[in-house]
Motif scaffolding. Structure first.
Motif, PDB file in Angstrom:
ATOM      1  N   VAL A  72       0.864  -1.183   0.000  1.00 49.96           N
ATOM      2  CA  VAL A  72       0.000   0.000   0.000  1.00 49.96           C
ATOM      3  C   VAL A  72       0.900   1.233   0.000  1.00 49.96           C
ATOM      4  O   VAL A  72       1.677   1.445   0.933  1.00 49.96           O
ATOM      5  N   LEU A  77      -5.988   2.428  -4.055  1.00 50.32           N
ATOM      6  CA  LEU A  77      -6.490   1.067  -3.875  1.00 50.32           C
ATOM      7  C   LEU A  77      -7.876   0.916  -4.488  1.00 50.32           C
ATOM      8  O   LEU A  77      -8.261  -0.177  -4.898  1.00 50.32           O
ATOM      9  N   TRP A  98      -1.272  -6.007   5.075  1.00 48.85           N
ATOM     10  CA  TRP A  98      -0.875  -4.872   4.246  1.00 48.85           C
ATOM     11  C   TRP A  98       0.519  -4.397   4.626  1.00 48.85           C
ATOM     12  O   TRP A  98       0.851  -4.308   5.810  1.00 48.85           O
ATOM     13  N   GLU A 144     -10.435   8.147  -1.328  1.00 50.55           N
ATOM     14  CA  GLU A 144      -9.508   7.022  -1.252  1.00 50.55           C
ATOM     15  C   GLU A 144      -9.296   6.578   0.191  1.00 50.55           C
ATOM     16  O   GLU A 144      -9.270   5.382   0.483  1.00 50.55           O
ATOM     17  N   GLU A 145      -9.158   7.526   1.111  1.00 47.71           N
ATOM     18  CA  GLU A 145      -8.945   7.157   2.514  1.00 47.71           C
ATOM     19  C   GLU A 145     -10.179   6.469   3.096  1.00 47.71           C
ATOM     20  O   GLU A 145     -10.056   5.534   3.894  1.00 47.71           O
ATOM     21  N   ARG A 148      -9.982   2.949   1.768  1.00 44.52           N
ATOM     22  CA  ARG A 148      -8.960   2.179   2.480  1.00 44.52           C
ATOM     23  C   ARG A 148      -9.476   1.706   3.837  1.00 44.52           C
ATOM     24  O   ARG A 148      -9.255   0.556   4.231  1.00 44.52           O
ATOM     25  N   LEU A 173      -6.838   3.834   9.867  1.00 43.62           N
ATOM     26  CA  LEU A 173      -7.450   2.730   9.132  1.00 43.62           C
ATOM     27  C   LEU A 173      -8.120   1.708  10.039  1.00 43.62           C
ATOM     28  O   LEU A 173      -8.876   0.867   9.562  1.00 43.62           O
TER      29      LEU A 173
END
Length: 389
Positions: A72, A77, A98, A144-145, A148, A173
């Motif tokens: 990552v 992703l 990850w 994107e965050e 994730r 995350l």
């Protein structure tokens, strides 16, 4: 153990830090007796490559795996369909781990650092242009965050390259099992270092830099300002810059030698022949994660027993003890040059710092250790998964 490594690169022969990371880990896994499969990388030796051309190839890759390991970094992703499909198809007994190298907002580095030059003032107009460039990317980074974080619900553990990324994995995350394993350097023996040093062709005090002339986070502009100052303050110092490509911002002058696209083995030769190696990293002031990387070149420098000068921030400040195993500097050209001159003027300090850095890599910050820590994480994740059934 059958390890499925997803990294979405063609990483051999290694050309940069991301390639080196992938290659060295795979070599560590294979040397430890494990089988490794990759997806869409026919360049990598000693692995089973699934071409990734269709869903059947991804399914065959997943069926191979006892554990899925995914790199990552700043790439999306959300748009990496192979990763999503692999995670969806993986059996509940197969852990997903990850390898976290950066958050999504690393992509703002070009907005805030691109084109800037150390010691040069910037107009309000250019600053506003940077702001708009960054603002256009902000919605995509937030999306994107969120993706994730959602995808990370299926992640068993994270192996992070820095403490900053460890906090990102756990706090941002929501990954429960987090291991911080900084990048490493190669294990280079004293005998090999001596052999490589014998081929030195220039007796002038030499400072070596390896990296990109394009990526602004490599701090070449900081070094260029110090090189300019050295023309009058320390004209006896020679600077050798190994870069993958030329740019208009490369420093020039009688005290500068540019080497372009030299093989990795020759880079190691240059490191061993140098009197000082330098790794500078500007502040990442726009991100809450700060300077979050683990500079591969720094550990390669130290692996060759050459004393280093590096930035007093991020992982460098955490792992480098000033005047013990390296020298720390601010971004000021005068300070950068002063640290270099300190090593030039005190050969005893330079020798002690170089050896202590080498010992740090030999004992801790080396690729076999990174591979072992990663493998330990796989084993613990498999045990948790199979024990929970």
């Amino acid at each position: 153990m059958k390890i499925g490594y997803l990294y979405d690169l063609q990483a051999y022969p290694p050309k940069g830090g991301n390639h080196i990371h992938v290659f060295e880990l795979i070599r560590g896994f294979v040397d430890s007796g494990h089988n490794v499969a990759v997806l869409g990388d026919p360049t990598m030796p000693d692995v089973q490559n699934f071409d990734g051309e269709g869903d059947a190839s991804v399914s065959a890759f997943v069926a191979f795996c006892d554990v899925i390991y995914a790199r990552v970094d700043s790439r999306s992703l959300e748009s990496w369909r192979h990763l999503r499909k692999a995670m969806e198809e993986a059996d509940s007994s197969v852990p997903v781990v990850w390898e976290i190298n950066s958050p999504a907002d690393e992509n703002l580095a070009f907005s805030w650092l691109g084109g800037r030059q150390a010691g040069q003032s910037e107009s309000w107009f250019r600053w506003v242009r940077r702001w708009f460039h960054a603002a256009r990317q902000a919605p995509g980074i937030r999306r994107e965050e969120r993706f994730r974080k959602k995808l990370a619900q299926r992640v068993d553990a994270a192996v992070c390259v820095s403490s900053s990324m460890g906090r990102y994995a756990g706090n941002k995350l929501g990954i429960g099992q987090v291991v911080v394993a900084p990048n490493g350097g190669p294990l280079v023996s004293e005998e090999e270092i001596i052999r490589r040093r014998k081929n030195r062709e220039n007796d002038k005090f030499t400072v070596f830099y390896s990296g990109s002339a394009i990526y602004p986070w490599q701090g070449l502009d900081l070094l260029a300002a110090a090189i300019e100052l050295a023309k009058t303050e320390a004209p006896d110092i020679r600077f050798v810059l190994a870069v993958n490509q030329r740019s208009d911002n490369l420093p020039q002058g009688d005290n500068v030698v540019i080497k372009e696209k030299i093989p990795r083995d020759e880079v190691l030769n240059e490191i061993c022949r140098a009197d000082v190696c330098i790794a500078l990293h500007p502040d990442w002031y726009w991100t809450p994660h700060g300077v979050h990387g683990s500079p591969t070149k720094l550990w390669e420098y130290m692996a060759c027993m050459t004393p280093v000068v590096t930035s007093n921030r991020g992982q460098m400040a955490e792992l480098v003890q000033h005047e013990k195993n390296g020298l720390l500097t601010s971004d000021e050209p005068a300070d950068i040059l002063a640290q270099i001159m300190k090593l030039r003027d005190d050969s005893g300090l330079a020798m002690a710092v170089g050896r202590a850095g080498w010992e740090l890599v030999q004992e801790k910050l080396n690729w076999p250790n990174v591979a072992r820590e990663t493998l330990d994480t796989f084993h613990r994740s498999i045990q948790r998964r199979t024990g929970a059934r």
